[in-house]
Write an enzyme that holds these catalytic residues in place. Structure first.
Site, mmCIF file in Angstrom:
data_model
loop_
_atom_site.group_PDB
_atom_site.id
_atom_site.type_symbol
_atom_site.label_atom_id
_atom_site.label_comp_id
_atom_site.label_asym_id
_atom_site.label_seq_id
_atom_site.Cartn_x
_atom_site.Cartn_y
_atom_site.Cartn_z
ATOM 1 N N THR A 11 -54.270 -34.594 -93.760
ATOM 2 C CA THR A 11 -52.949 -34.718 -93.120
ATOM 3 C C THR A 11 -51.809 -34.536 -94.114
ATOM 4 O O THR A 11 -50.646 -34.677 -93.757
ATOM 5 C CB THR A 11 -52.810 -36.095 -92.435
ATOM 6 N N GLY A 12 -52.139 -34.218 -95.369
ATOM 7 C CA GLY A 12 -51.110 -34.007 -96.383
ATOM 8 C C GLY A 12 -50.600 -32.571 -96.363
ATOM 9 O O GLY A 12 -51.030 -31.741 -95.556
ATOM 10 N N ILE A 13 -49.664 -32.285 -97.256
ATOM 11 C CA ILE A 13 -48.998 -30.977 -97.247
ATOM 12 C C ILE A 13 -49.995 -29.854 -97.584
ATOM 13 O O ILE A 13 -49.997 -28.809 -96.922
ATOM 14 C CB ILE A 13 -47.752 -30.990 -98.179
ATOM 15 N N ARG A 34 -56.957 -41.602 -94.215
ATOM 16 C CA ARG A 34 -57.049 -42.944 -93.632
ATOM 17 C C ARG A 34 -56.586 -42.914 -92.183
ATOM 18 O O ARG A 34 -57.225 -43.448 -91.304
ATOM 19 C CB ARG A 34 -56.233 -43.939 -94.471
ATOM 20 N N ASP A 49 -61.128 -44.650 -96.466
ATOM 21 C CA ASP A 49 -60.232 -44.935 -97.584
ATOM 22 C C ASP A 49 -60.991 -44.605 -98.869
ATOM 23 O O ASP A 49 -61.981 -45.264 -99.200
ATOM 24 C CB ASP A 49 -59.828 -46.425 -97.551
ATOM 25 N N THR A 72 -56.027 -34.350 -102.209
ATOM 26 C CA THR A 72 -55.318 -35.624 -102.102
ATOM 27 C C THR A 72 -55.055 -36.231 -103.464
ATOM 28 O O THR A 72 -55.672 -35.852 -104.464
ATOM 29 C CB THR A 72 -56.081 -36.628 -101.226
ATOM 30 N N LYS A 113 -48.600 -29.576 -113.298
ATOM 31 C CA LYS A 113 -48.547 -30.660 -114.283
ATOM 32 C C LYS A 113 -49.742 -30.553 -115.231
ATOM 33 O O LYS A 113 -49.761 -31.180 -116.277
ATOM 34 C CB LYS A 113 -48.497 -32.028 -113.589
ATOM 35 N N TYR A 146 -55.139 -34.934 -113.637
ATOM 36 C CA TYR A 146 -55.724 -33.658 -113.222
ATOM 37 C C TYR A 146 -56.958 -33.317 -114.078
ATOM 38 O O TYR A 146 -57.954 -32.802 -113.566
ATOM 39 C CB TYR A 146 -54.705 -32.529 -113.364
ATOM 40 N N ILE A 172 -45.013 -27.288 -103.637
ATOM 41 C CA ILE A 172 -45.547 -26.763 -102.372
ATOM 42 C C ILE A 172 -44.492 -26.840 -101.271
ATOM 43 O O ILE A 172 -43.806 -27.857 -101.125
ATOM 44 C CB ILE A 172 -46.807 -27.551 -101.951
ATOM 45 N N MET A 181 -44.861 -36.044 -101.743
ATOM 46 C CA MET A 181 -43.950 -35.092 -102.402
ATOM 47 C C MET A 181 -43.719 -33.909 -101.465
ATOM 48 O O MET A 181 -44.665 -33.178 -101.152
ATOM 49 C CB MET A 181 -44.578 -34.557 -103.698
HETATM 50 N N1 NAP Z 1 -46.683 -31.703 -102.831
HETATM 51 C C1 NAP Z 1 -46.400 -30.842 -103.797
HETATM 52 O O1 NAP Z 1 -45.288 -30.257 -103.870
HETATM 53 C C2 NAP Z 1 -47.445 -30.538 -104.858
HETATM 54 C C3 NAP Z 1 -47.147 -29.550 -105.812
HETATM 55 C C4 NAP Z 1 -48.100 -29.233 -106.779
HETATM 56 C C5 NAP Z 1 -49.298 -29.910 -106.804
HETATM 57 N N2 NAP Z 1 -49.557 -30.873 -105.871
HETATM 58 C C6 NAP Z 1 -50.854 -31.562 -105.945
HETATM 59 O O2 NAP Z 1 -51.604 -31.259 -104.784
HETATM 60 C C7 NAP Z 1 -52.610 -32.273 -104.607
HETATM 61 C C8 NAP Z 1 -52.586 -32.695 -103.146
HETATM 62 O O3 NAP Z 1 -51.348 -33.369 -102.922
HETATM 63 P P1 NAP Z 1 -50.458 -33.267 -101.618
HETATM 64 O O4 NAP Z 1 -49.027 -33.202 -102.077
HETATM 65 O O5 NAP Z 1 -50.981 -32.227 -100.692
HETATM 66 O O6 NAP Z 1 -50.746 -34.735 -101.013
HETATM 67 P P2 NAP Z 1 -50.023 -35.469 -99.798
HETATM 68 O O7 NAP Z 1 -49.209 -34.488 -99.032
HETATM 69 O O8 NAP Z 1 -49.326 -36.678 -100.323
HETATM 70 O O9 NAP Z 1 -51.246 -35.901 -98.864
HETATM 71 C C9 NAP Z 1 -52.186 -36.845 -99.241
HETATM 72 C C10 NAP Z 1 -53.321 -36.834 -98.224
HETATM 73 O O10 NAP Z 1 -54.355 -37.687 -98.691
HETATM 74 C C11 NAP Z 1 -54.566 -38.761 -97.773
HETATM 75 N N3 NAP Z 1 -54.813 -39.958 -98.576
HETATM 76 C C12 NAP Z 1 -53.977 -40.572 -99.439
HETATM 77 N N4 NAP Z 1 -54.560 -41.654 -99.976
HETATM 78 C C13 NAP Z 1 -55.808 -41.704 -99.437
HETATM 79 C C14 NAP Z 1 -56.896 -42.613 -99.559
HETATM 80 N N5 NAP Z 1 -56.837 -43.697 -100.345
HETATM 81 N N6 NAP Z 1 -58.031 -42.372 -98.852
HETATM 82 C C15 NAP Z 1 -58.120 -41.291 -98.019
HETATM 83 N N7 NAP Z 1 -57.121 -40.409 -97.879
HETATM 84 C C16 NAP Z 1 -55.983 -40.624 -98.555
HETATM 85 C C17 NAP Z 1 -53.275 -38.838 -96.959
HETATM 86 O O11 NAP Z 1 -53.482 -39.371 -95.647
HETATM 87 P P3 NAP Z 1 -53.505 -40.977 -95.384
HETATM 88 O O12 NAP Z 1 -52.264 -41.520 -96.037
HETATM 89 O O13 NAP Z 1 -53.518 -41.113 -93.867
HETATM 90 O O14 NAP Z 1 -54.747 -41.484 -95.987
HETATM 91 C C18 NAP Z 1 -52.958 -37.356 -96.855
HETATM 92 O O15 NAP Z 1 -53.795 -36.750 -95.889
HETATM 93 C C19 NAP Z 1 -52.244 -33.389 -105.590
HETATM 94 O O16 NAP Z 1 -53.029 -33.288 -106.739
HETATM 95 C C20 NAP Z 1 -50.803 -33.073 -105.954
HETATM 96 O O17 NAP Z 1 -50.440 -33.584 -107.225
HETATM 97 C C21 NAP Z 1 -48.673 -31.198 -104.891
#
Ligand code: NAP
Length: 355
Positions: A11-13, A34, A49, A72, A113, A146, A172, A181
């Site tokens: 459900t994340g980005i 979750r 979780d 995630t 990063k 990472y 992203i 983020m």
């Molecule tokens: N966003 C950016 O701009 C960006 C840029 C570059 C790199 N990244 C990297 O991309 C990777 C993915 O990040 P994202 O930004 O896509 O993440 P995100 O949008 O914050 O999404 C996190 C996802 O993980 C789930 N989650 C979080 N804690 C959890 C837990 N304890 N157990 C099970 N599920 C859990 C969340 O749903 P629930 O809360 O319902 O569990 C959600 O589905 C990371 O390494 C991040 O550093 C992100």
């Protein structure tokens, strides 16, 4: 596609992007998080979780995914905790799946990063990385979650005999509500507030970011690379940068975003002017806007993450990304960054996230 996929963080980005790509290609898709809120249509939810090994073991019992997309992270107070928690989540999941013994490939999403250093070090560290950042650059000599996540994947791959790929996006662009983020929805919320209140849409970042070159990563192109690498023999067991394929300067992009929203823009004004401070008193304005326009999320902080936009836009160097490694192997997808923003803003408006 004849694969059985498990998207972790569905459900994340990043997770929503790869879920949609897999569904569009006809794969069977399980999505772990979750809560189910925000899950892509066509994905079967797996509630677990990742901080609770027993919960994960129970949740994946009987599931036999062939392809795992790990997208995630969980933000902690410092890098030591980031390492413990985020490497732990990878280990917990791969240990649980090891019992079924069906995993063929694990794709892990990390980010730039890898080259810039973790949040609490990258702006302050004395050594700035060479840009454009390239996969061949050695790891920095500072702890980074990472690196620890990658090491967990490499260890489990040796143990279980699956192939792997690592994907390093820049910032992203995509839709997700309540995630950690999200620069695109942060700028959309900020611009919408400017429109409502008559404030100017002010660039919050540094001179280096305003004037220098940059690039970004649409969640759809990240998704395409994840699927490409996980299903293409040439690409397996490699680490790949992933950006849209164009470059821009914020001095060019910022007024274009302002124009889309019909607000007056203001460029770099001599010093960093954090968005977090600029938006600090906006929660009530947003709540009132949500009620006035029938928006789906009245809590501004589930739409906007200004702390992250500030960290990105206040970097002391220009940051862009070399894409040659996957290009050489045939990955040729392209996405205009300006269109990526506009597509996101259109979606957010249609879905009543912004007025
Ligand atoms: N966003 C950016 O701009 C960006 C840029 C570059 C790199 N990244 C990297 O991309 C990777 C993915 O990040 P994202 O930004 O896509 O993440 P995100 O949008 O914050 O999404 C996190 C996802 O993980 C789930 N989650 C979080 N804690 C959890 C837990 N304890 N157990 C099970 N599920 C859990 C969340 O749903 P629930 O809360 O319902 O569990 C959600 O589905 C990371 O390494 C991040 O550093 C992100």
């Amino acid at each position: 596609m004849q694969i059985s996929a498990l998207v972790v963080g569905a459900t994340g980005i990043a997770g929503r992007g790869v879920s949609q790509e897999l569904v569009d290609r006809g794969a069977d898709v399980l999505g772990l998080s979750r809560k189910a809120e925000g899950l892509t249509k066509g994905v079967t939810h797996v509630a677990a979780d990742l901080l609770d090994a027993e919960d994960v073991n129970k949740a994946v019992l009987g599931l036999t995914p062939t392809h795992v997309y790990f997208t995630t992270w969980s933000r902690q107070a410092n890098e030591e905790e980031n390492i413990r928690v985020n490497a732990g989540m990878v280990r917990t999941l791969l240990d649980a799946l090891s019992r079924a013994g069906r995993v063929q490939h694990v794709a892990l999403v990390t980010g730039l990063k890898h080259y810039l250093g973790p949040f609490d070090a990258y702006v302050k560290s004395g050594t700035l990385p060479l840009t454009p950042v390239r996969e061949e650059q050695p790891r920095l000599d500072i702890p980074n979650f990472y690196y620890s996540q990658e090491d967990e994947v490499y260890e489990a791959a040796k143990r279980d005999g699956f192939t792997w790929s690592i994907h390093r996006p820049h910032t992203i662009i995509g839709k997700a509500i309540g995630n950690a983020m999200n620069m695109g929805s942060t700028l959309a919320a900020y611009a919408s507030i400017c429109k409502e209140t008559g404030r100017r849409f002010k660039f919050p970042g540094s001179a280096a970011q305003w004037n220098g070159l940059s690039d970004m990563t649409d969640t759809r192109i990240l998704a395409k690379q994840l699927v490409w690498a996980s299903t293409n023999d040439l690409a397996k067991n490699g680490a790949y940068n992933i950006t849209n394929g164009d470059i821009f300067r914020w001095s060019w992009m910022w007024p274009r975003i302002a124009k889309w929203f019909g607000v007056a823009s203001e460029g770099f004004a001599g010093q960093i002017a954090p968005l977090e401070a600029e938006m600090a008193s906006d929660a009530e304005i947003w709540r009132a806007m949500a009620s006035k326009y029938g928006l789906v999320e009245a809590d501004l902080w589930r739409v906007a993450s200004p702390w992250h936009t500030d960290l990105d836009l206040s970097r002391p160097i220009e940051v862009m990304t070399d894409m040659a490694a996957s290009r050489r192997l045939g990955f040729s997808a392209f996405q205009s960054t300006e269109d990526a923003f506009h597509d996101l803003f259109t979606t957010l408006r249609q879905d009543k996230v912004i007025p």
